[in-house]
Design a protein around this motif. Structure first.
Motif, short mmCIF file in Angstrom:
data_model
loop_
_atom_site.label_atom_id
_atom_site.label_comp_id
_atom_site.label_asym_id
_atom_site.label_seq_id
_atom_site.Cartn_x
_atom_site.Cartn_y
_atom_site.Cartn_z
N ILE A 40 0.84 -1.20 0.00
CA ILE A 40 0.00 0.00 0.00
C ILE A 40 0.87 1.25 0.00
O ILE A 40 0.65 2.20 -0.77
CB ILE A 40 -0.93 -0.01 1.23
CG1 ILE A 40 -1.87 -1.21 1.19
CG2 ILE A 40 -1.71 1.30 1.32
CD1 ILE A 40 -2.63 -1.44 2.48
N ARG A 41 1.90 1.25 0.85
CA ARG A 41 2.78 2.41 0.96
C ARG A 41 3.53 2.66 -0.36
O ARG A 41 3.63 3.81 -0.81
CB ARG A 41 3.78 2.21 2.09
CG ARG A 41 4.71 3.40 2.33
CD ARG A 41 5.74 3.11 3.42
NE ARG A 41 5.09 2.92 4.71
CZ ARG A 41 4.96 1.73 5.31
NH1 ARG A 41 5.40 0.63 4.71
NH2 ARG A 41 4.37 1.63 6.48
N ARG A 42 4.05 1.62 -0.96
CA ARG A 42 4.80 1.79 -2.21
C ARG A 42 3.94 2.40 -3.30
O ARG A 42 4.39 3.29 -4.04
CB ARG A 42 5.36 0.44 -2.68
CG ARG A 42 6.62 0.00 -1.94
CD ARG A 42 7.32 -1.12 -2.70
NE ARG A 42 6.46 -2.29 -2.87
CZ ARG A 42 6.42 -3.31 -2.02
NH1 ARG A 42 7.16 -3.29 -0.92
NH2 ARG A 42 5.63 -4.35 -2.25
N ARG B 177 5.33 11.70 1.08
CA ARG B 177 5.12 11.87 2.53
C ARG B 177 3.82 11.16 2.94
O ARG B 177 2.77 11.78 3.08
CB ARG B 177 5.06 13.35 2.90
CG ARG B 177 6.41 14.06 2.81
CD ARG B 177 6.29 15.52 3.20
NE ARG B 177 5.79 15.71 4.55
CZ ARG B 177 6.55 15.67 5.66
NH1 ARG B 177 7.83 15.41 5.56
NH2 ARG B 177 6.01 15.88 6.84
N CYS B 178 3.91 9.85 3.07
CA CYS B 178 2.71 9.08 3.40
C CYS B 178 3.01 8.05 4.47
O CYS B 178 4.13 7.55 4.60
CB CYS B 178 2.12 8.41 2.15
SG CYS B 178 3.19 7.21 1.35
N LEU B 179 1.98 7.75 5.24
CA LEU B 179 2.00 6.74 6.28
C LEU B 179 0.87 5.77 6.03
O LEU B 179 -0.17 6.15 5.48
CB LEU B 179 1.81 7.38 7.67
CG LEU B 179 2.81 8.44 8.11
CD1 LEU B 179 2.28 9.16 9.37
CD2 LEU B 179 4.16 7.82 8.40
N VAL B 180 1.05 4.54 6.45
CA VAL B 180 -0.03 3.55 6.40
C VAL B 180 -0.54 3.34 7.81
O VAL B 180 0.23 3.07 8.74
CB VAL B 180 0.47 2.22 5.80
CG1 VAL B 180 -0.65 1.19 5.80
CG2 VAL B 180 0.97 2.43 4.38
N ALA B 181 -1.84 3.49 8.00
CA ALA B 181 -2.44 3.39 9.32
C ALA B 181 -2.24 1.99 9.90
O ALA B 181 -2.26 0.99 9.19
CB ALA B 181 -3.92 3.73 9.27
#
Length: 249
Positions: free
Chosen positions: A223-225, A233-237
């Motif tokens: 999901i992150r990739r 600049r992203c995070l996976v919950a």
């Protein structure tokens, strides 16, 4: 503003997880944003559920509201034991009507409707403004601000959601990523892929993207990739994750 992930899965929770629910702490208030299956157990790790100042529901699908019917018991019991004096204020859409009326519980819940463009104050500085999203039932994204920082919670949202009219350059954009892009249905279903979430974040120049509403059988790295190809600049919950709006990742 402090945003704690209590549940981030959908349409069902993975092992030890929960469907959507988030604890917002700001301006001296503790507000539960959505209340899906398993959320109350996770909330109890951080506070007594009966000490909540309010609950705000984005929409009335089971994965976002099912623990409300257990929270009703917690509030009733706390009031009978003298641990809470006042009813719990709950804001929620009025449709589907059959589920809306079930949110009432004697005099233990004070139910309020939400509508497009409505802004509700919580404390002196904290404000939440509601905007409709592209979804199968009335569903409301929330623009949350304490006067210094802004969180845009996207709730459930399809590709026709008009993000730019809601917020520009929010500190934190909490957006659903129900699918990997390869698995998107041929016809839009009121949900987004991780790539589409990242494209929305780039469009509104969000500082940090938090991907949520995750199918529990996807691997978080995948999901992150997918999202990071568009918005780095992203995070996976994940359950228990705490994000401070405006703070570096």
């Amino acid at each position: 503003m402090k945003w704690t992930v209590l549940g981030c899965h959908s349409p069902f929770p993975g092992p030890g997880g929960a469907t959507p629910g988030y604890l917002l702490e700001a301006d001296g208030k503790r507000v539960l944003i959505d209340c899906g299956g398993g959320v109350l157990g996770q909330l109890s790790r951080f506070m007594h559920p009966y000490d909540l100042d309010a609950v705000v529901l984005s929409h009335l699908h089971h994965d976002h509201m099912s623990d409300m019917f257990v929270l009703q018991y917690a509030i009733m019991t706390a009031r009978k034991l003298g641990k809470r004096a006042n009813p719990l204020p709950v804001w929620a859409p009025e449709q589907p009507e059959g589920w809306h009326v079930k949110l009432r519980y004697g005099d233990h819940v004070r139910l309020h409707p939400v509508a497009e463009g409505m802004e509700v104050p919580f404390g002196e500085r904290l404000r939440i403004r509601f905007h409709r999203t592209d979804h199968s039932v009335p569903c409301f994204a929330m623009v949350i601000t304490d006067g210094r920082h802004t969180i845009l919670y996207g709730a459930d949202s399809g590709p026709d959601t008009d993000w730019p009219r809601m917020a520009e350059a929010p500190d934190l954009f909490v957006c659903e990523a129900s699918f990997l892009h390869r698995d998107l249905p041929k016809e839009p279903v009121g949900h987004l892929s991780a790539r589409q979430a990242a494209e929305a974040a780039a469009r509104i120049r969000a500082d940090t993207l938090l991907l949520t509403h995750l199918f529990p059988e996807y691997h978080p790295d995948e999901i992150r990739r997918e999202a990071a190809e568009v918005h780095p600049r992203c995070l996976v919950a994940e359950t228990g994750l705490v994000v401070l709006a405006g703070e570096p990742m």
